[in-house]
Design an enzyme around this catalytic site. Sequence first.
Site, PDB file in Angstrom:
ATOM      1  N   CYS A  33      -0.566   7.017  11.975  1.00 53.08           N
ATOM      2  CA  CYS A  33       0.091   5.633  12.944  1.00 53.08           C
ATOM      3  C   CYS A  33       1.326   6.379  13.336  1.00 53.08           C
ATOM      4  CB  CYS A  33       0.484   4.723  11.384  1.00 53.08           C
ATOM      5  SG  CYS A  33       1.217   3.289  12.242  1.00 53.08           S
ATOM      6  N   ASP A  59     -10.742   7.030   4.822  1.00 51.95           N
ATOM      7  CA  ASP A  59     -11.182   5.936   3.879  1.00 51.95           C
ATOM      8  C   ASP A  59     -10.148   5.677   2.877  1.00 51.95           C
ATOM      9  OD1 ASP A  59     -13.598   6.459   5.147  1.00 51.95           O
ATOM     10  OD2 ASP A  59     -14.196   7.966   3.905  1.00 51.95           O
ATOM     11  N   ASP A 117     -13.468   1.643  -1.007  1.00 52.93           N
ATOM     12  CA  ASP A 117     -14.039   1.693   0.298  1.00 52.93           C
ATOM     13  C   ASP A 117     -15.250   2.720   0.244  1.00 52.93           C
ATOM     14  OD1 ASP A 117     -14.028   1.552   3.181  1.00 52.93           O
ATOM     15  OD2 ASP A 117     -13.913   3.503   3.042  1.00 52.93           O
ATOM     16  N   GLU A 164     -15.420  -4.344  -0.467  1.00 50.61           N
ATOM     17  CA  GLU A 164     -15.736  -5.077   0.872  1.00 50.61           C
ATOM     18  C   GLU A 164     -17.076  -5.789   0.561  1.00 50.61           C
ATOM     19  OE1 GLU A 164     -15.101  -2.223   4.568  1.00 50.61           O
ATOM     20  OE2 GLU A 164     -15.861  -1.264   2.656  1.00 50.61           O
ATOM     21  N   CYS A 203       2.091  -0.540   7.729  1.00 53.58           N
ATOM     22  CA  CYS A 203       2.825  -1.475   8.628  1.00 53.58           C
ATOM     23  C   CYS A 203       1.727  -2.308   9.408  1.00 53.58           C
ATOM     24  CB  CYS A 203       3.460  -0.658   9.512  1.00 53.58           C
ATOM     25  SG  CYS A 203       2.550   0.259  10.901  1.00 53.58           S
TER      26      CYS A 203
HETATM   27 ZN    ZN Z   1       1.620   2.308  10.305  1.00 52.28          ZN
END
Ligand code: ZN
Length: 389
Positions: A338, A348, A184, A268, A323
Amino acid sequence: MRKTYKYRVYPSRDQESRLLETSETCRVLYNSCLVDRKNHYQSTGKGLSRIRQQEILAADKKRVLLLKEIHSQVLQDVLFRVERAYQGFFRRLQERSGKAGYPRFKSEGRYDSITFPQEPGFRIEDGKLKLSKIGQLKIKMHRQIVGTVKTCTVRKDGTHWYACFSAEYEPTPRPIPLKAVGIDVGLKSFATLSDGSEIANPKHLRKAESSLKRVQRSLSRKKKGGKNRKKAKVVVANLHRKVRNQRSDFHHKTARAIVDANGLIVAEDLKIKNMVRNRHLSKSISDAGWGNFLLILASKAEEAGCRFEKVKPHHTSINCSCCGTAVLKTLATRTHRCHVCGLVLDRDHNAAINILKRATAGTAESYAWGESVLSDLSMIQEAPSLAAG
Ligand SMILES: [Zn+2]
């Protein structure tokens, strides 16, 4: 495969003036070729080919003394450059990508290199670079050329002179490391890898960049056409060269380390141009020179037989790499948290893992950090020996 080697050369005063005269004549020839093509098109509606221009050049050589003083292949290379400029123009027209940009005239000082497309127009002999109609130049060959030398381009950069050789060679196969990495490229550091390591922007580069700003300011204050302005221009050009060299050196070393350690490299597919349009980010993005870095990385990967892939950059920084939940962030949010699976990771780092996963999407289900990728790679490695057996 082709590889370019760049060495510093030290022309004597005479040789330097011959080099400068040669590139000046080449510049005039380049411009007159553009005019010819334009006029020909306007009067006949048809294009003027390089072959036809070569015939015109041959006729001109009988009359124009200046042209006689230059090796014929160096002149021919100018016609190739004109042709390439036109090809690029027509390609852009077809692609309709932004402005097509008609080939431009080279103003004084804007034509800074001459190319000897083949031996014996140039030759490396007894530690010297022999250039036809120029002389024997002192050259500092700090490393050996691998392969067969094809072309030699001599270029002025600030007050220094360089010779760039393009060599063709057979790459030697090496064992491909059974490791995969996602990269990244960022603003905080130069790049973050999917294993969590960060590659910082080197400090010396920053320093050189800030002094470049200073000398540029001082140049803009000097009177136009004055002696001091000329002097300041040389200082700026030299510093530009230094920054460019340092940056390119950093890119090469970074790319080398990544390619040496990995069998699959994923980055990317950035549309750098679009990103530079964003005013707040543009400065840092252009400076870091990612586009150039990715080119170097791709070529080194190809040379080493690694897989190099570019993936779409959408949502790589938003999605959870564990996830898949979208976790919205602003540019200021440095940490990925998360709320579904509880993953907490540097922003990053999370993006780099997503980038790697995107290239291995088909096997993402059983994704245990690169495992599926590794088996994939080991199959690639085994394949040649199977074929041989
Ligand atoms: Zn997650």
